[in-house]
Design a protein around this motif. Structure first.
Motif, short mmCIF file in Angstrom:
data_model
loop_
_atom_site.label_atom_id
_atom_site.label_comp_id
_atom_site.label_asym_id
_atom_site.label_seq_id
_atom_site.Cartn_x
_atom_site.Cartn_y
_atom_site.Cartn_z
N LEU A 21 1.74 -7.57 -1.96
CA LEU A 21 1.92 -6.77 -3.18
C LEU A 21 3.06 -7.32 -4.03
CD1 LEU A 21 1.54 -3.09 -1.90
CD2 LEU A 21 0.01 -4.26 -3.48
N GLN A 22 4.18 -7.62 -3.38
CA GLN A 22 5.35 -8.12 -4.10
C GLN A 22 5.04 -9.45 -4.78
OE1 GLN A 22 8.10 -6.50 -4.57
NE2 GLN A 22 8.32 -5.01 -2.93
N VAL A 23 4.37 -10.34 -4.06
CA VAL A 23 4.04 -11.66 -4.62
C VAL A 23 3.09 -11.51 -5.81
CG1 VAL A 23 2.85 -13.83 -4.16
CG2 VAL A 23 4.45 -12.90 -2.48
N ALA A 24 2.05 -10.69 -5.65
CA ALA A 24 1.07 -10.53 -6.71
C ALA A 24 1.65 -9.80 -7.92
CB ALA A 24 -0.14 -9.76 -6.18
N HIS A 25 2.58 -8.88 -7.68
CA HIS A 25 3.18 -8.11 -8.77
C HIS A 25 4.15 -8.96 -9.58
CE1 HIS A 25 4.24 -4.52 -10.94
NE2 HIS A 25 5.50 -4.57 -10.56
N GLY A 26 4.84 -9.86 -8.90
CA GLY A 26 5.72 -10.79 -9.59
C GLY A 26 7.10 -10.26 -9.91
N GLU A 27 7.38 -9.01 -9.57
CA GLU A 27 8.70 -8.43 -9.77
C GLU A 27 8.89 -7.31 -8.77
OE1 GLU A 27 8.33 -5.44 -13.41
OE2 GLU A 27 7.61 -7.44 -13.96
N PRO A 28 10.12 -6.81 -8.61
CA PRO A 28 10.36 -5.79 -7.58
C PRO A 28 9.41 -4.60 -7.67
CG PRO A 28 12.43 -6.59 -8.45
CD PRO A 28 11.36 -7.20 -9.31
N LEU A 29 8.93 -4.19 -6.52
CA LEU A 29 7.99 -3.08 -6.41
C LEU A 29 8.40 -2.28 -5.18
CD1 LEU A 29 4.12 -3.32 -6.64
CD2 LEU A 29 5.17 -2.48 -4.55
N ARG A 30 8.57 -0.99 -5.33
CA ARG A 30 9.07 -0.19 -4.21
C ARG A 30 7.95 0.13 -3.22
NH1 ARG A 30 11.41 5.98 -3.84
NH2 ARG A 30 12.33 5.75 -1.75
N CYS A 31 8.17 -0.31 -1.98
CA CYS A 31 7.23 -0.01 -0.89
C CYS A 31 7.98 0.69 0.24
CB CYS A 31 6.60 -1.29 -0.34
SG CYS A 31 5.46 -2.13 -1.45
N VAL A 32 7.34 1.67 0.82
CA VAL A 32 7.86 2.32 2.04
C VAL A 32 6.82 2.10 3.13
CG1 VAL A 32 8.42 4.50 3.16
CG2 VAL A 32 9.24 4.04 0.83
N ILE A 33 7.25 1.52 4.24
CA ILE A 33 6.35 1.27 5.37
C ILE A 33 6.56 2.34 6.42
CG2 ILE A 33 5.84 -0.31 7.27
CD1 ILE A 33 6.47 -2.63 5.41
N SER A 34 5.47 3.03 6.74
CA SER A 34 5.53 4.09 7.75
C SER A 34 4.21 4.10 8.52
CB SER A 34 5.77 5.45 7.09
OG SER A 34 5.76 6.49 8.06
N PRO A 35 4.08 3.25 9.54
CA PRO A 35 2.82 3.21 10.30
C PRO A 35 2.46 4.58 10.87
CG PRO A 35 4.23 1.35 10.87
CD PRO A 35 5.06 2.28 10.05
N LEU A 36 1.19 4.94 10.75
CA LEU A 36 0.72 6.19 11.35
C LEU A 36 -0.03 5.93 12.65
CD1 LEU A 36 -0.46 8.30 8.29
CD2 LEU A 36 1.72 8.40 9.53
#
Length: 235
Positions: A21-36
């Motif tokens: 997502l970060q690479v494709a977006h090309g600029e900072p993008l907020r992600c929260v990782i929380s495996p369920l």
């Protein structure tokens, strides 16, 4: 009002999707990782040295196939490009469907492969690959090699769900979708991106502002649809 992408896949796959997502977006993008869910290997009985074909509907299946002793080099019928890439790197001779179980069954049925065929899968699966193959006269054995064990959401996930900013939630499996639908304590406007109709069914109990089924069932469609939702709700 900046949106957040909440990724609920198992840890390694979540990190890979966040990076993409970060690479494709090309600029900072907020992600929260929380495996369920956590992938837990299961004890598998039997020998597999005579397997002529293996069916993969997930990356986890590829990893487990090597563990249980399925020989590399045999034809691997893969649900989509991401699974196929991992299978190819593991030494299998890949055939690639269009990202969903229906196209996978169609691909296999069109070639009528001979010899012992197994589907390396988890306890919870999307679609009915084995039943659909049986309906067209192709026998395929289920090898239940791993379980998807429920994990509680992280505090970071709870915080964004209780906030006021939009939260984009890509859902990749019926199991994760069902677990996410059981999270009742949230305030944030939710926007679901689901990979297939089967996953959409399991997420129907979730109260959302919007939902979209990715146009392409494979990883690329999920990436594009998640980025589109992020752009829409992050002015």
């Amino acid at each position: 009002m900046t949106a957040c992408v909440l990724i609920t896949r198992p840890k390694a796959q979540a990190a890979a999707f966040a990076s993409a997502l970060q690479v494709a977006h090309g600029e900072p993008l907020r992600c929260v990782i929380s495996p369920l869910i956590e992938i837990v290997s299961l004890k598998v009985e039997g020998a597999f040295d005579d397997v002529a074909h293996v069916v993969f509907t997930s990356v986890n299946g590829v990893n487990e196939a090597r563990r249980v002793g399925i020989l590399q080099g045999i034809p691997a019928w893969c649900v989509g490009s991401k699974t196929a890439k991992i299978a190819m790197n593991a030494g299998f001779d890949v055939r690639i469907a269009k990202g969903d179980s229906r196209s996978l069954v169609s691909l296999i049925a069109g070639k009528s492969p001979k010899g012992r065929m197994v589907h390396v899968r988890g306890r919870h699966v999307a679609g009915t690959v084995i039943e659909s193959l049986d309906a067209v006269g192709i026998h395929c054995e289920a090898v239940m090699a791993y379980d998807q064990v429920a994990v509680m959401p992280t505090q970071a996930a709870i915080d964004v769900l209780r906030g006021e900013n939009p939260v984009i939630v890509p859902l990749f499996s019926p199991c994760t979708a069902k677990l996410f639908s059981q999270i009742a304590d949230f305030n944030a406007p939710l926007h679901l991106v689901v990979m297939s109709d089967a996953i959409d069914v399991q997420s129907r109990d979730t109260r959302v502002f919007s939902r979209v089924i990715a146009g392409n069932g494979a990883g690329l469609g999920m990436l594009e649809s998640t980025l589109a939702a992020y752009a829409q709700f992050s002015p």
